[in-house]
Design an enzyme around this catalytic site. Structure first.
Site, short mmCIF file in Angstrom:
data_model
loop_
_atom_site.label_atom_id
_atom_site.label_comp_id
_atom_site.label_asym_id
_atom_site.label_seq_id
_atom_site.Cartn_x
_atom_site.Cartn_y
_atom_site.Cartn_z
N HIS A 20 -18.23 8.65 22.99
CA HIS A 20 -17.42 9.63 22.76
C HIS A 20 -16.29 8.70 23.73
O HIS A 20 -16.51 7.63 23.98
CB HIS A 20 -16.92 10.42 24.21
CG HIS A 20 -15.79 10.52 24.56
ND1 HIS A 20 -15.50 11.25 25.58
CD2 HIS A 20 -14.90 11.12 23.64
CE1 HIS A 20 -14.07 11.73 25.55
NE2 HIS A 20 -14.05 12.38 24.43
N ASP A 28 -7.04 -2.26 5.66
CA ASP A 28 -7.30 -2.41 4.23
C ASP A 28 -7.20 -4.13 3.69
O ASP A 28 -8.13 -4.53 4.61
CB ASP A 28 -5.20 -2.63 3.92
CG ASP A 28 -4.10 -3.86 5.00
OD1 ASP A 28 -4.56 -4.35 5.23
OD2 ASP A 28 -3.36 -3.07 5.31
N HIS A 101 2.25 -3.87 15.21
CA HIS A 101 1.25 -4.16 14.21
C HIS A 101 -0.17 -4.92 14.61
O HIS A 101 -1.05 -5.46 14.32
CB HIS A 101 1.07 -4.79 12.78
CG HIS A 101 0.00 -5.23 12.00
ND1 HIS A 101 -0.58 -4.36 12.05
CD2 HIS A 101 0.47 -6.31 11.25
CE1 HIS A 101 -1.24 -5.00 10.48
NE2 HIS A 101 -1.07 -6.37 10.70
N TYR A 123 -0.06 -2.14 5.67
CA TYR A 123 -0.48 -1.57 7.73
C TYR A 123 -1.07 0.08 6.70
O TYR A 123 -1.29 0.41 7.99
CB TYR A 123 1.85 -0.98 7.69
CG TYR A 123 2.53 -2.37 8.42
CD1 TYR A 123 1.72 -3.64 8.80
CD2 TYR A 123 3.23 -2.16 7.22
CE1 TYR A 123 2.41 -4.48 8.85
CE2 TYR A 123 4.21 -3.54 7.33
CZ TYR A 123 3.73 -4.56 8.52
OH TYR A 123 4.74 -5.62 8.65
N CYS A 124 -2.01 0.08 5.81
CA CYS A 124 -2.72 1.01 5.34
C CYS A 124 -4.17 0.65 6.50
O CYS A 124 -5.03 -0.01 5.99
CB CYS A 124 -3.23 0.86 4.54
SG CYS A 124 -2.26 2.29 3.00
N ASN A 125 -3.75 1.10 7.71
CA ASN A 125 -5.00 0.49 8.71
C ASN A 125 -4.28 1.50 9.34
O ASN A 125 -3.60 2.01 10.22
CB ASN A 125 -4.39 -0.84 9.35
CG ASN A 125 -4.34 -1.70 8.48
OD1 ASN A 125 -5.58 -2.46 7.68
ND2 ASN A 125 -3.66 -2.15 8.65
#
Length: 134
Positions: A20, A28, A101, A123-125
């Site tokens: 947890h 990316d 970012h 920014y595909c994170n």
């Protein structure tokens, strides 16, 4: 042979070992991986595998309490944003937090692992915060 969609040994081991609050970053192709954080590198070439497909497969086995995105993904209107909104609305991603970012990269230092995709959209994170199933 596993019955679930996640077949990658390293990813399956990672998900099985989470507690947890543990953090898993799916990034990316350009996201830097902090020293000391495990890298699970899935990138083959531009766009393969893509960010959304990788995320969906991880979610097939990982219980997520919340997620973190860089606010820049909203400003750049990434094609992945629609899928992220759908997954969030369906409850698969839990609550959302937005960071710059730069702050996202600092957060990634605390990740159990960074999963690198072949995604080449900026920014595909996402940082997934593990939840519990009970």
């Amino acid at each position: 042979m596993k019955k679930t969609p996640l077949l990658n040994v390293a990813l399956s081991r990672l998900v099985a070992s989470l507690g947890h609050g543990d953090i898993v970053v799916i990034g990316d192709a350009g996201l830097p991986v902090p020293a000391g954080v495990e890298l699970i590198d899935l990138a083959l070439t531009h766009g393969v595998p893509d960010f959304v497909t990788t995320l969906r497969v991880v979610l097939s086995e990982m219980q997520v309490e919340s997620h973190v995105l860089a606010e820049e993904i909203l400003l750049k209107h990434s094609p992945a944003l629609q899928a992220l909104d759908e997954l969030s609305t369906s409850g698969e991603l839990g609550s959302r937090e937005l960071l710059s970012h730069e702050a996202f990269k600092v957060l990634s230092r605390r990740a159990r692992a960074v999963v690198r995709t072949g995604e080449c959209q900026p920014y595909c994170n996402i940082a997934l915060i593990a939840g519990v199933t009970f």
